[in-house]
Design a protein around this motif. Structure first.
Motif, short mmCIF file in Angstrom:
data_model
loop_
_atom_site.label_atom_id
_atom_site.label_comp_id
_atom_site.label_asym_id
_atom_site.label_seq_id
_atom_site.Cartn_x
_atom_site.Cartn_y
_atom_site.Cartn_z
N ASP A 1 54.02 48.73 -12.75
CA ASP A 1 52.97 48.71 -12.05
C ASP A 1 51.44 48.81 -12.81
O ASP A 1 50.62 48.02 -12.37
CB ASP A 1 52.85 49.75 -10.74
N GLN A 2 51.46 49.80 -13.52
CA GLN A 2 50.24 50.02 -14.08
C GLN A 2 50.00 48.91 -15.29
O GLN A 2 48.70 48.35 -15.53
CB GLN A 2 50.11 51.51 -14.87
N TRP B 1 48.84 45.95 -13.54
CA TRP B 1 47.57 46.16 -12.97
C TRP B 1 46.29 46.11 -14.09
O TRP B 1 45.21 45.64 -13.80
CB TRP B 1 47.33 47.58 -12.11
N THR C 1 48.89 40.50 -9.50
CA THR C 1 48.06 41.15 -8.39
C THR C 1 49.05 41.59 -7.09
O THR C 1 48.55 42.46 -6.49
CB THR C 1 47.00 40.30 -7.60
N PRO D 1 51.39 43.48 -5.01
CA PRO D 1 51.84 44.92 -5.19
C PRO D 1 53.25 44.90 -4.74
O PRO D 1 53.58 46.05 -5.27
CB PRO D 1 50.77 45.39 -3.53
N VAL D 2 53.77 44.02 -4.22
CA VAL D 2 55.24 44.13 -4.02
C VAL D 2 55.96 43.73 -5.40
O VAL D 2 56.83 44.42 -5.93
CB VAL D 2 55.63 43.14 -2.86
N ARG E 1 54.78 44.11 -8.50
CA ARG E 1 54.25 45.25 -9.44
C ARG E 1 55.32 46.31 -9.17
O ARG E 1 55.70 46.97 -9.99
CB ARG E 1 52.90 45.61 -9.31
N ARG E 2 55.95 46.42 -8.00
CA ARG E 2 56.91 47.59 -7.83
C ARG E 2 58.34 47.05 -7.75
O ARG E 2 59.20 47.98 -7.36
CB ARG E 2 56.52 48.23 -6.39
N SER E 3 58.61 45.99 -7.52
CA SER E 3 60.01 45.41 -7.39
C SER E 3 60.52 44.93 -8.77
O SER E 3 61.70 44.46 -8.81
CB SER E 3 60.22 44.51 -6.26
N ALA F 1 59.57 39.02 1.16
CA ALA F 1 59.51 40.05 0.22
C ALA F 1 57.68 40.13 0.11
O ALA F 1 57.18 39.92 -1.04
CB ALA F 1 60.16 39.79 -1.02
N SER F 2 56.96 40.11 1.22
CA SER F 2 55.60 40.13 1.11
C SER F 2 55.10 41.01 2.26
O SER F 2 55.65 40.65 3.37
CB SER F 2 55.09 38.79 0.85
N SER F 3 54.16 41.66 2.06
CA SER F 3 53.32 42.33 3.29
C SER F 3 52.23 41.38 3.80
O SER F 3 51.64 41.76 4.58
CB SER F 3 52.59 43.71 2.71
N LEU F 4 52.19 40.04 3.16
CA LEU F 4 51.34 39.17 3.64
C LEU F 4 49.93 39.79 3.39
O LEU F 4 48.91 39.58 4.32
CB LEU F 4 51.35 38.91 5.03
N CYS F 5 49.53 40.48 2.41
CA CYS F 5 48.22 40.97 2.18
C CYS F 5 47.15 39.86 1.80
O CYS F 5 45.94 40.20 1.84
CB CYS F 5 48.50 42.34 0.99
N SER G 1 46.40 38.88 -1.17
CA SER G 1 45.81 38.98 -2.75
C SER G 1 46.04 38.07 -3.49
O SER G 1 45.29 37.21 -4.20
CB SER G 1 46.30 40.48 -3.23
N CYS H 1 44.59 44.66 4.93
CA CYS H 1 44.28 43.33 4.22
C CYS H 1 44.06 42.39 5.23
O CYS H 1 43.24 41.48 4.95
CB CYS H 1 45.93 43.04 3.75
N ARG I 1 41.09 40.37 4.01
CA ARG I 1 41.16 38.91 3.51
C ARG I 1 41.26 37.94 4.52
O ARG I 1 41.30 36.81 4.27
CB ARG I 1 42.42 39.11 2.24
N GLU J 1 39.60 40.51 -5.54
CA GLU J 1 39.81 38.99 -6.42
C GLU J 1 38.72 38.23 -6.36
O GLU J 1 38.77 37.45 -7.32
CB GLU J 1 41.18 38.44 -5.57
N GLY K 1 52.89 46.22 6.56
CA GLY K 1 53.14 44.66 6.71
C GLY K 1 54.25 44.64 7.91
O GLY K 1 54.97 43.64 7.71
N PHE L 1 58.22 44.15 7.36
CA PHE L 1 58.25 44.43 6.02
C PHE L 1 58.47 45.88 5.73
O PHE L 1 59.32 46.31 4.75
CB PHE L 1 56.94 44.07 5.39
N GLU M 1 61.97 45.75 3.89
CA GLU M 1 61.84 46.14 2.39
C GLU M 1 61.15 47.74 2.38
O GLU M 1 60.33 48.13 1.72
CB GLU M 1 60.66 45.25 1.78
N VAL N 1 60.30 49.24 -1.19
CA VAL N 1 58.92 48.91 -1.82
C VAL N 1 57.76 49.40 -0.81
O VAL N 1 56.85 49.69 -1.41
CB VAL N 1 58.92 47.38 -2.10
#
Lengths: 456, 251
Positions: A21-22, A25, A310, A312-313, A315-317, A349-353, A355, B133, B137, B146, B180, B183, B187, B190
């Motif tokens: 992750d780091q 990032w 960018t 977040p999923v 980076r952690r998976s 596999a996304s929080s739909l954030c 980004s 979010c 966004r 971003e 999410g 989610f 998931e 995560v």
């Protein structure tokens, strides 16, 4: 195998996840710094997006224009409708030239076509010359990131890998020593190669030339030494005019790694004297995606990898959890277009954030396409009938306000009365590592009835 | 001006104090507010899970419940996002179009209607703002990290009017908390890791309270905070804006 189960394996090792992750990032922060030096960054993104939309809307025209101009420059142009055709074209050229050993620079397209195992089966030695790709090749793995293929590997792991394959001394992960060893090893391979294969970052219809960007100069090193150069390119890499190139060159490296420009941005217009230059224009599902209006913009992608850094999923998976050639957010909208059933879990596999969409230099609405894929996948694949049932039930309950209120009241009561072991049972996935909210005595609607409507 | 208050299903059931704070806040600022009794949900849980088609009737009911109001206000950026951006799968009658335009998140409503100068709230704590979010966004409540441009955040702007509050800075100003919707369950591994990292950022920067516009994000983080017994609590931004020493919220 689905994304959640692969991701769960990766997340188990928390130290590794934190490090992964780091690292990514850090790249994202470098990208932010580079982008913020440009007051006109957002306009540039808009311009790039418009050029791509235009190029894709007249793709047939530009591809033919490119073929005409490239041929006039002395480049041999081939067309491949799918991966199999692509691989055969490559191998036929090799057979003609009695090629035994090749060096390859990074190309996600040849990964997509599974070119390496195909050539190896036919007795051709394939050396990936990008350092990250060489590392995963030695480890018999696939790249976990499109720009940083070995970002999932720690230095000590590379040290051990090099000891085993390149006979280096244990160096406690000394980057200088390992890089020198890789350089030595790769230079030998460059010297011995009969042909060089590269990918293509951009092809320019107007001039019939193409552009390859690398940071290690490995594409150039291979191409300059070998008598034969084959470039493989997905047809979506076409841009109309030479003057468009600057827009993308400015966006690509900044988005990818935060550099102003890639160390080597090489333009290939004609073969060197005494050598041959071939380019293969590959479809492999791209025209189908082009025909899907709601997903068309996914073809804008210039493969900078910013959405992965960018996400977040991601980076952690880790990249391998996506089990597709292109992982991360962009891969999650491209892969279902190739095989919806196999990649059915990726749009989830996304929080739909969002980004990914904001970072994308060519303004692909990635998170919106993820949402749209979810609708298509649940309709067209009959996976997870239990989920479908519960969603149908939920939809029904929400249209019966009386029952909804009763169910809420019952649920809160049950939560209050049940002993802990009954609430936190193995079926309660939420409760594995999280508490449920403490149920209040009254819902808001009950409070409102009591305190407002009765009094007022 | 007549406001219909929309309280998301899980806030109604689990966080009535957030709904009460939102109601009281609007009333304190002189607005006329009603709570339609037959409201349930906006349809987002089904839609985000890929079953938009099972949410159509829920969306219709939402429209029925709120058609008569000049504005619909909700303490949730994500539900508002859903109404504004995803209600296009139902027939676009004039009522639906009006509702999509007039449905606002509470902070957005307060800022747009410029009634916040009479806010008399005090909250003498160190607060970390979680920019959710969908608000950030999706509805552009704040510049996302971003994008290149002048930074702004309407939630921060509102919170800065609260007496005694100290807003902490975070290492990652707008990273997702990992909730999410489904989610969080599909998931789980995560999702929890994202939540842990988000909370850690707040703790390292000295926050005593995490606040935000979405109780769903806060519910997820609260679940982790309570399980791990961390020295931090969550509060919806309405609760902070409605908080004053003279006037404690009534739940």
């Amino acid at each position: 195998m689905s994304h959640p189960s692969e991701a769960q394996k990766f997340v188990k090792n928390e130290n590794r996840v934190n490090w992964h992750d780091q690292s990514l990032w850090h790249v994202r922060e470098k990208r932010d710094k580079a982008a913020n030096l440009f007051p006109e960054w957002e306009e540039l993104r808009e311009k790039a997006s418009q050029i791509k939309s235009h190029a894709l809307s007249k793709l047939d025209y530009y591809l033919e224009e490119f073929e005409k101009n490239a041929t006039a420059n002395g480049i041999k142009v081939h067309w491949a409708s799918d991966a199999i055709e692509h691989n055969e074209i490559v191998f036929n050229i090799f057979r003609e030239h009695r090629v035994k050993r090749i060096v390859k620079s990074k190309s996600m397209l040849t990964e997509e076509c599974h070119l390496n195992p195909f050539l190896e089966k036919h007795g051709v030695e394939v050396i990936d010359s990008d350092l990250g790709e060489r590392i995963v090749q030695l480890a018999k793995e696939t790249p976990s990131h499109i720009v940083l293929p070995a970002i999932h590997k720690k230095r000590m792991e590379i040290d051990e890998l090099f000891q085993k394959h390149l006979h280096t001394q244990p160096s406690n992960g000394d980057a200088n020593y390992l890089t020198a060893a890789a350089r030595e090893h790769l230079r030998q391979k460059f010297m011995q190669a009969d042909a060089a294969l590269t990918g293509v970052n951009f092809a320019i219809a107007e001039t019939g030339e193409f552009v390859v960007c690398t940071n290690e100069g490995n594409a150039d090193m291979g191409v300059h030494l070998a008598p034969l150069h084959i470039a493989s390119m997905g047809i979506e890499k076409m841009i109309p005019r030479y003057e468009d190139l600057g827009v993308f060159i400015r966006l690509l490296a900044r988005s990818a790694t935060g550099q102003h420009v890639t160390t080597y941005t090489s333009q290939f217009r004609k073969p060197r004297e005494g050598t041959e230059l071939h380019i293969i224009l590959v479809d492999n599902g791209r025209t189908v995606q082009l025909g899907r209006e709601k997903y068309r913009r996914s073809l804008h992608c210039i493969r900078c990898g910013a959405c992965m850094n960018t996400c977040p999923v991601y980076r952690r998976s880790g990249g391998h959890s996506y089990q597709s050639v292109v992982p991360g957010p962009i891969g999650s909208i491209l892969s279902p277009g190739i095989d919806m059933k196999k990649h059915a879990s990726l749009p989830f596999a996304s929080s739909l954030c969002g980004s990914c969409s904001d970072v994308c230099p060519v303004k692909i609405d990635i998170h919106k396409q993820l949402y749209t894929w979810r609708q298509d996948i649940t309709r067209e694949t009959n996976e997870e009938p239990a989920k479908q049932f519960s969603m149908k039930l939920m939809g029904w309950l929400f249209t019966h306000p009386n029952l909804y209120r009763k169910a809420g009241k019952f649920g809160r009561k049950a939560l209050q009365m049940m002993p802990r072991w009954m609430v936190y049972n193995p079926l309660n996935t939420w409760g594995k590592q999280r508490e449920l909210p403490e149920p209040p005595k009254q819902s808001f609607q009950e409070w409102y009835q009591q305190n407002r409507q009765k009094n007022g | 001006m007549h406001i219909g208050l929309f309280i998301p299903c899980y806030v109604d059931q689990f966080y009535p104090q957030v709904a009460v704070a939102t109601l009281e806040l609007l009333e304190k600022l002189g607005h006329r507010v009603s709570v339609p009794p037959d409201q349930t949900c906006c349809g987002q849980p089904m839609a985000n899970s890929g079953y938009e088609r099972f949410a159509k009737k829920t969306m219709d009911l939402f429209v029925q419940n709120f058609a008569e109001f000049d504005y619909v206000v909700a303490p949730s950026g994500s539900c508002v996002y859903h109404v504004r951006k995803h209600f296009d799968i139902i027939e676009q009658t004039p009522e639906v179009q009006k509702i999509r335009e007039k449905t606002l998140e509470i902070c957005e409503f307060l800022v747009n209607h410029n009634t916040t100068d009479t806010l008399q709230s005090s909250f003498p704590y160190r607060v970390g703002l979680h920019e959710s979010c969908h608000g950030q966004r999706g509805l552009r409540f704040a510049k996302s990290s971003e994008l290149v441009g002048e930074p702004f955040s309407i939630i921060r702007q509102l919170l800065e009017k609260v007496e005694g509050i100290e807003l902490v800075n975070l290492q990652r100003s707008d990273e997702c908390c990992g909730f999410g919707g489904t989610f969080a369950v599909a998931e789980e591994a995560v999702s929890v890791k994202m939540g842990k990292d988000r909370i850690q950022d707040h703790i390292l920067n000295g926050a005593q309270v995490i606040t935000g516009t979405d109780m769903s994000c806060l519910m997820h983080m609260e679940g982790i905070i309570r399980r791990r017994k961390l020295p931090l609590r969550v509060m919806h931004v309405s609760e902070i804006l409605n908080h004053s020493e003279q006037h404690e919220p009534s739940v």
